[in-house]
Design a protein around this motif. Sequence first.
Motif, PDB file in Angstrom:
ATOM      1  N   SER A  66      -8.458   7.626   0.457  1.00 59.96           N
ATOM      2  CA  SER A  66      -9.983   7.970   0.540  1.00 59.96           C
ATOM      3  C   SER A  66      -9.743   9.379   0.913  1.00 59.96           C
ATOM      4  O   SER A  66     -10.303  10.392   0.509  1.00 59.96           O
ATOM      5  CB  SER A  66     -10.692   7.215   1.297  1.00 59.96           C
ATOM      6  N   GLN A  67      -8.763   9.565   1.928  1.00 58.93           N
ATOM      7  CA  GLN A  67      -8.731  10.995   2.597  1.00 58.93           C
ATOM      8  C   GLN A  67      -7.728  11.780   1.571  1.00 58.93           C
ATOM      9  O   GLN A  67      -8.266  13.143   1.530  1.00 58.93           O
ATOM     10  CB  GLN A  67      -8.016  10.835   3.744  1.00 58.93           C
ATOM     11  N   LEU A  68      -6.692  11.321   1.092  1.00 59.07           N
ATOM     12  CA  LEU A  68      -5.779  12.155   0.433  1.00 59.07           C
ATOM     13  C   LEU A  68      -5.778  12.293  -1.039  1.00 59.07           C
ATOM     14  O   LEU A  68      -5.405  13.296  -1.537  1.00 59.07           O
ATOM     15  CB  LEU A  68      -4.341  11.408   0.639  1.00 59.07           C
ATOM     16  N   TYR A  69      -6.268  11.345  -1.860  1.00 57.19           N
ATOM     17  CA  TYR A  69      -6.311  11.204  -2.939  1.00 57.19           C
ATOM     18  C   TYR A  69      -7.561  11.183  -3.863  1.00 57.19           C
ATOM     19  O   TYR A  69      -7.676  11.516  -5.007  1.00 57.19           O
ATOM     20  CB  TYR A  69      -5.331  10.149  -3.629  1.00 57.19           C
ATOM     21  N   LEU A  70      -8.509  10.508  -3.188  1.00 50.78           N
ATOM     22  CA  LEU A  70      -9.767  10.212  -4.049  1.00 50.78           C
ATOM     23  C   LEU A  70     -10.541  11.345  -4.411  1.00 50.78           C
ATOM     24  O   LEU A  70     -11.058  11.602  -5.577  1.00 50.78           O
ATOM     25  CB  LEU A  70     -10.667   9.271  -3.213  1.00 50.78           C
ATOM     26  N   SER A  98      -9.127  13.824  -5.874  1.00 50.58           N
ATOM     27  CA  SER A  98      -8.377  14.467  -7.319  1.00 50.58           C
ATOM     28  C   SER A  98      -8.384  13.016  -8.399  1.00 50.58           C
ATOM     29  O   SER A  98      -8.365  13.290  -9.497  1.00 50.58           O
ATOM     30  CB  SER A  98      -6.767  14.395  -6.886  1.00 50.58           C
ATOM     31  N   PHE A  99      -8.740  11.970  -7.797  1.00 51.11           N
ATOM     32  CA  PHE A  99      -9.008  10.729  -8.727  1.00 51.11           C
ATOM     33  C   PHE A  99     -10.218  10.323  -8.454  1.00 51.11           C
ATOM     34  O   PHE A  99     -10.466   8.932  -8.151  1.00 51.11           O
ATOM     35  CB  PHE A  99      -7.872   9.762  -8.433  1.00 51.11           C
ATOM     36  N   GLU A 100     -11.296  11.003  -8.552  1.00 51.46           N
ATOM     37  CA  GLU A 100     -12.637  10.552  -8.097  1.00 51.46           C
ATOM     38  C   GLU A 100     -13.328   9.379  -9.081  1.00 51.46           C
ATOM     39  O   GLU A 100     -14.316   8.864  -8.866  1.00 51.46           O
ATOM     40  CB  GLU A 100     -13.754  11.837  -8.057  1.00 51.46           C
ATOM     41  N   GLU A 101     -12.619   9.175 -10.225  1.00 52.53           N
ATOM     42  CA  GLU A 101     -13.358   8.178 -11.095  1.00 52.53           C
ATOM     43  C   GLU A 101     -12.713   6.615 -10.774  1.00 52.53           C
ATOM     44  O   GLU A 101     -12.704   5.877 -11.576  1.00 52.53           O
ATOM     45  CB  GLU A 101     -13.057   8.537 -12.529  1.00 52.53           C
ATOM     46  N   THR A 102     -12.194   6.781  -9.504  1.00 54.48           N
ATOM     47  CA  THR A 102     -11.312   5.537  -9.361  1.00 54.48           C
ATOM     48  C   THR A 102     -12.091   4.557  -8.671  1.00 54.48           C
ATOM     49  O   THR A 102     -13.082   4.768  -7.730  1.00 54.48           O
ATOM     50  CB  THR A 102     -10.129   5.776  -8.436  1.00 54.48           C
ATOM     51  N   SER A 103     -12.394   3.275  -9.149  1.00 60.47           N
ATOM     52  CA  SER A 103     -13.076   2.261  -8.500  1.00 60.47           C
ATOM     53  C   SER A 103     -11.922   1.089  -8.242  1.00 60.47           C
ATOM     54  O   SER A 103     -10.780   0.647  -8.853  1.00 60.47           O
ATOM     55  CB  SER A 103     -13.781   1.449  -9.576  1.00 60.47           C
ATOM     56  N   VAL A 104     -12.098   0.127  -7.022  1.00 63.03           N
ATOM     57  CA  VAL A 104     -11.549  -0.602  -6.448  1.00 63.03           C
ATOM     58  C   VAL A 104     -12.224  -1.886  -6.316  1.00 63.03           C
ATOM     59  O   VAL A 104     -13.315  -2.103  -5.976  1.00 63.03           O
ATOM     60  CB  VAL A 104     -11.083  -0.310  -4.960  1.00 63.03           C
ATOM     61  N   ILE A 105     -11.498  -3.138  -6.682  1.00 60.72           N
ATOM     62  CA  ILE A 105     -11.734  -4.394  -6.703  1.00 60.72           C
ATOM     63  C   ILE A 105     -10.995  -5.099  -5.691  1.00 60.72           C
ATOM     64  O   ILE A 105      -9.547  -4.988  -5.975  1.00 60.72           O
ATOM     65  CB  ILE A 105     -11.948  -5.149  -7.777  1.00 60.72           C
ATOM     66  N   ILE A 106     -11.280  -5.480  -4.416  1.00 65.99           N
ATOM     67  CA  ILE A 106     -10.628  -6.236  -3.664  1.00 65.99           C
ATOM     68  C   ILE A 106     -10.505  -7.665  -4.186  1.00 65.99           C
ATOM     69  O   ILE A 106     -11.520  -8.369  -4.561  1.00 65.99           O
ATOM     70  CB  ILE A 106     -11.220  -6.208  -2.035  1.00 65.99           C
ATOM     71  N   GLY A 125       0.723  -1.213  -0.148  1.00 65.95           N
ATOM     72  CA  GLY A 125       0.025   0.059  -0.102  1.00 65.95           C
ATOM     73  C   GLY A 125       0.886   1.291  -0.218  1.00 65.95           C
ATOM     74  O   GLY A 125       0.524   2.299  -0.735  1.00 65.95           O
ATOM     75  N   GLN A 126       1.952   1.237   0.613  1.00 59.42           N
ATOM     76  CA  GLN A 126       2.952   2.487   0.666  1.00 59.42           C
ATOM     77  C   GLN A 126       3.420   2.658  -0.785  1.00 59.42           C
ATOM     78  O   GLN A 126       3.273   3.950  -1.215  1.00 59.42           O
ATOM     79  CB  GLN A 126       3.974   2.194   1.629  1.00 59.42           C
ATOM     80  N   GLU A 127       3.615   1.625  -1.557  1.00 57.97           N
ATOM     81  CA  GLU A 127       4.417   1.830  -2.604  1.00 57.97           C
ATOM     82  C   GLU A 127       3.124   2.657  -3.679  1.00 57.97           C
ATOM     83  O   GLU A 127       3.312   3.549  -4.589  1.00 57.97           O
ATOM     84  CB  GLU A 127       4.777   0.791  -3.440  1.00 57.97           C
ATOM     85  N   ALA A 128       1.774   2.058  -3.323  1.00 55.44           N
ATOM     86  CA  ALA A 128       0.751   2.639  -4.307  1.00 55.44           C
ATOM     87  C   ALA A 128       0.375   4.192  -4.042  1.00 55.44           C
ATOM     88  O   ALA A 128       0.129   4.968  -4.769  1.00 55.44           O
ATOM     89  CB  ALA A 128      -0.588   1.614  -4.133  1.00 55.44           C
ATOM     90  N   LEU A 129       0.487   4.350  -2.514  1.00 61.22           N
ATOM     91  CA  LEU A 129       0.144   5.704  -2.118  1.00 61.22           C
ATOM     92  C   LEU A 129       1.289   6.746  -2.828  1.00 61.22           C
ATOM     93  O   LEU A 129       1.349   7.724  -2.998  1.00 61.22           O
ATOM     94  CB  LEU A 129       0.125   5.888  -0.465  1.00 61.22           C
ATOM     95  N   ASP A 130       2.538   6.130  -2.695  1.00 58.71           N
ATOM     96  CA  ASP A 130       3.839   7.028  -3.361  1.00 58.71           C
ATOM     97  C   ASP A 130       3.523   7.252  -4.681  1.00 58.71           C
ATOM     98  O   ASP A 130       3.831   8.360  -5.221  1.00 58.71           O
ATOM     99  CB  ASP A 130       5.048   6.184  -3.142  1.00 58.71           C
ATOM    100  N   TYR A 131       2.889   6.363  -5.594  1.00 57.16           N
ATOM    101  CA  TYR A 131       2.618   6.430  -6.760  1.00 57.16           C
ATOM    102  C   TYR A 131       1.443   7.432  -7.001  1.00 57.16           C
ATOM    103  O   TYR A 131       1.837   8.460  -7.768  1.00 57.16           O
ATOM    104  CB  TYR A 131       2.027   5.306  -7.346  1.00 57.16           C
ATOM    105  N   TYR A 132       0.556   7.582  -6.271  1.00 60.21           N
ATOM    106  CA  TYR A 132      -0.440   8.663  -6.390  1.00 60.21           C
ATOM    107  C   TYR A 132      -0.040  10.023  -5.993  1.00 60.21           C
ATOM    108  O   TYR A 132      -0.495  10.925  -6.468  1.00 60.21           O
ATOM    109  CB  TYR A 132      -1.768   8.213  -5.349  1.00 60.21           C
ATOM    110  N   SER A 133       1.100  10.049  -5.098  1.00 67.27           N
ATOM    111  CA  SER A 133       1.515  11.290  -4.589  1.00 67.27           C
ATOM    112  C   SER A 133       2.268  11.969  -5.704  1.00 67.27           C
ATOM    113  O   SER A 133       2.044  12.969  -6.045  1.00 67.27           O
ATOM    114  CB  SER A 133       2.607  11.052  -3.616  1.00 67.27           C
TER     115      SER A 133
END
Length: 136
Positions: free
Chosen positions: A77-81, A83-91, A36-44
């Motif tokens: 959800s707090q930091l990036y959604l 700015s990237f509101e068209e994002t959908s997640v599949i667990i 998850g941290q690598e993904a958060l860094d990507y969104y940053s």
Amino acid sequence: MIPVLCINDSNINLFVQKRLLLQSGITDTVITASDGQEALDYYSKLTETSGSNYPRLVLLDIHMPKVDGWEFLERFSQLYLPSFEETSVIINSFTVDENEINKAKDYPVIIDFVTSQLTADYFRKLALPGLHNKVL
């Protein structure tokens, strides 16, 4: 075609997911992150470039070291959604209990919780491009 982000600590699962996504024809761009941290860094980094070609679909493993899927979801959800509101997640997680499925329902960004092996056919059946078609 939409870019897709796969977040999983298993290199084998990332390889399989990438292959299935490319075979499905819904994307020609698969970005991978090992936690998850690598993904958060990507969104940053994406917020710095403010590009419009961001992943509209995220495949997320829940059980990962460092930053797990739930922590990723909370921070994303707090930091990036916004700015990237068209994002959908599949667990996509094989070890799941009922509490996790119920917890997933609290996140509007999550459209499905898949506890089995994903297939190219599954991806083809997703209603693209807007996604946001909640299966949960």
